[in-house]
Design a protein around this motif. Structure first.
Motif, PDB file in Angstrom:
ATOM      1  N   ASN A  49       0.728  -1.257  -0.184  1.00  0.00           N
ATOM      2  CA  ASN A  49      -0.014   0.263  -0.026  1.00  0.00           C
ATOM      3  C   ASN A  49       0.771   1.330  -0.019  1.00  0.00           C
ATOM      4  N   TYR A  50       0.458   2.175  -0.677  1.00  0.00           N
ATOM      5  CA  TYR A  50       1.230   3.601  -1.110  1.00  0.00           C
ATOM      6  C   TYR A  50       1.108   4.202   0.570  1.00  0.00           C
ATOM      7  N   ALA A  51       2.412   4.747   0.747  1.00  0.00           N
ATOM      8  CA  ALA A  51       2.491   5.616   1.992  1.00  0.00           C
ATOM      9  C   ALA A  51       2.797   7.309   1.695  1.00  0.00           C
ATOM     10  N   CYS A  52       3.835   7.234   0.943  1.00  0.00           N
ATOM     11  CA  CYS A  52       4.322   8.758   0.817  1.00  0.00           C
ATOM     12  C   CYS A  52       5.770   8.660  -0.352  1.00  0.00           C
ATOM     13  N   HIS A  53       6.007   9.911  -0.566  1.00  0.00           N
ATOM     14  CA  HIS A  53       7.139  10.014  -1.305  1.00  0.00           C
ATOM     15  C   HIS A  53       8.463   9.657  -0.304  1.00  0.00           C
ATOM     16  N   VAL A  54       9.574   9.382  -0.606  1.00  0.00           N
ATOM     17  CA  VAL A  54      10.743   9.332   0.165  1.00  0.00           C
ATOM     18  C   VAL A  54      11.354  10.713   0.797  1.00  0.00           C
ATOM     19  N   ARG A  67      -3.546   5.242   5.827  1.00  0.00           N
ATOM     20  CA  ARG A  67      -4.687   4.416   6.093  1.00  0.00           C
ATOM     21  C   ARG A  67      -4.664   3.101   5.136  1.00  0.00           C
ATOM     22  N   VAL A  68      -4.776   1.918   5.712  1.00  0.00           N
ATOM     23  CA  VAL A  68      -4.695   0.795   4.921  1.00  0.00           C
ATOM     24  C   VAL A  68      -5.887   0.104   5.183  1.00  0.00           C
ATOM     25  N   ALA A  69      -7.162   0.432   4.465  1.00  0.00           N
ATOM     26  CA  ALA A  69      -8.540   0.156   4.805  1.00  0.00           C
ATOM     27  C   ALA A  69      -8.875   0.569   6.093  1.00  0.00           C
ATOM     28  N   ASP A  70      -9.116  -0.134   7.205  1.00  0.00           N
ATOM     29  CA  ASP A  70      -9.385   0.333   8.154  1.00  0.00           C
ATOM     30  C   ASP A  70      -8.161   0.218   9.523  1.00  0.00           C
ATOM     31  N   GLN A  71      -6.901   0.227   8.969  1.00  0.00           N
ATOM     32  CA  GLN A  71      -5.899   0.046   9.634  1.00  0.00           C
ATOM     33  C   GLN A  71      -5.085   1.669   9.629  1.00  0.00           C
ATOM     34  N   ASN A  72      -4.714   1.990  10.682  1.00  0.00           N
ATOM     35  CA  ASN A  72      -3.889   3.308  10.965  1.00  0.00           C
ATOM     36  C   ASN A  72      -2.436   2.832  11.042  1.00  0.00           C
ATOM     37  N   ILE A  73      -1.667   3.266   9.976  1.00  0.00           N
ATOM     38  CA  ILE A  73      -0.143   3.137   9.744  1.00  0.00           C
ATOM     39  C   ILE A  73       0.667   4.218  10.039  1.00  0.00           C
ATOM     40  N   VAL A  74       1.717   4.363  10.642  1.00  0.00           N
ATOM     41  CA  VAL A  74       2.744   5.391  10.776  1.00  0.00           C
ATOM     42  C   VAL A  74       3.936   4.746  10.143  1.00  0.00           C
TER      43      VAL A  74
END
Length: 377
Positions: A49-54, A67-74
């Motif tokens: 799943n895409y998060a951000c640019h380096v 957000r990965v569906a209903d999961q919150n990731i940092v």
């Protein structure tokens, strides 16, 4: 056979592995809560799943949440310089830890002030010395797999997942061909949208230009629509067109910057676009928030974090013209999918794979059905 039994025995209906003989996904795939729950487990929890640019997490302590569906990731860069990702939740009572993006030396929970190092280790918990057999190592943040690819950062909730690089074929070389500056571009703008539409409905719309001449007259001016071509490759598809007129009705392109329009969709829910004009890449991140709702980030990356007049005009076009056009389309489709007069449509796929052809949708629908175990023999 009643409709329930028919759905169980033929879940994909008249979908065919041959694109030229295939129908679309059945309507229920776009609103059934049970299918959405299956998608979370079989698509979003086990794919990249895409998060951000380096560049957004280049400095020690910098972080973004995703957000990965209903999961919150940092995702954050530790003080030691290592890039890591964690479930964005306190190990004490499950309060969310960080919001949005920023920079921090320590992670402190807003609820009871449990504090973590940027490598995920618990640093301190108020009152822990009074608790029998309290083992700090038991309460480290729970890690998530993280990978950099083509200038971007991706996360995967499946610790055993194969790397994105091993799955994505030639995608990185394609992106570098059309946007060689991708790794050094700056995040200059984020547009956000909330859609009353299923995430697959939104992806469908991106994957075909059959509707462009009807719904996007300015975009048709911006590109050479007759030579717009979609090609499918494994877990991604490419969408390339020579440039149209510099003085088009979308935004004026300076002479010398008439680069091709080039775009890529990467399974399951992110699209990269290079628009005519100065060096740029934009990311459309299509995040499901429920069976019939979607949240979008449209991130722009340019040579400078200060937009030029041309880039401001391109931003205006996306935000005030292109996105409203597409959102109106997919929300209308979402309402129509509930009609008793509709179950499944026929894909328009021609042998020459012209700009009218919907073979990109067929490719995507096949990946969805395969992931869910519903792909017909």
């Amino acid at each position: 056979m009643n409709i329930i039994d028919r759905n169980r025995s033929q879940p994909a209906g008249r979908f065919n592995r041959d694109a030229e003989r295939s129908y679309t996904l059945p309507a229920r795939y776009y609103f059934d809560p049970e299918i959405y729950e299956r998608e979370k487990r079989s698509i979003f929890y086990c794919n990249w799943n895409y998060a951000c640019h380096v560049g957004q997490v280049a400095e020690p302590g910098s972080y973004v949440t995703v957000r990965v569906a209903d999961q919150n990731i940092v995702v954050l860069r530790g003080q030691d310089g290592t890039l890591r990702a964690f479930y964005n939740v306190c190990s004490h009572r499950a309060h969310e830890l960080l919001q949005g993006c920023g920079k921090t030396k320590l992670i402190t929970c807003p609820y009871h002030a449990w504090t973590y190092h940027t490598d995920g280790r618990l640093r301190s918990a108020v009152g822990q010395k009074h608790v029998a057999n309290f083992d700090s190592s038991e309460f480290s943040l729970k890690p998530v797999s993280v990978e950099t690819y083509a200038g971007f950062v991706f996360v995967n909730l499946d610790p055993a997942a194969a790397s994105l690089a091993s799955q994505a074929g030639n995608l990185v070389s394609e992106i570098m061909k059309f946007c060689p500056d991708v790794g050094t571009l700056k995040h200059s703008c984020r547009l956000t949208y909330e859609l009353k539409a299923n995430w697959k409905n939104v992806v469908d719309n991106f994957l075909e230009c059959y509707h462009c001449s009807v719904a996007h007259p300015a975009f048709v001016d911006l590109v050479d629509i007759d030579n717009y071509r979609t090609r499918t490759h494994g877990i991604y598809s490419s969408h390339i067109s020579p440039p149209g007129r510099c003085d088009n009705t979308a935004y004026k392109v300076p002479e010398g910057d008439e680069r091709d329009f080039s775009a890529w969709w990467l399974w399951p829910n992110v699209a990269f676009n290079v628009f005519p004009g100065p060096a740029n890449i934009t990311v459309l991140h299509i995040m499901p928030t429920g069976p019939e709702t979607t949240f979008e980030h449209f991130d722009m990356f340019t040579l400078s974090d200060e937009l030029s007049d041309t880039e401001l005009d391109a931003k205006r076009y996306v935000d005030e013209v292109l996105q409203p056009e597409d959102i109106g389309l997919v929300e209308s489709v979402q309402r129509g999918l509930h009609s008793l007069g509709y179950t499944q449509g026929r894909l328009i796929v021609d042998k020459d794979r012209t700009f009218l052809s919907e073979h990109g949708l067929h490719h995507f629908h096949g990946l969805v059905l395969d992931a869910l175990g519903d792909l017909p023999d």
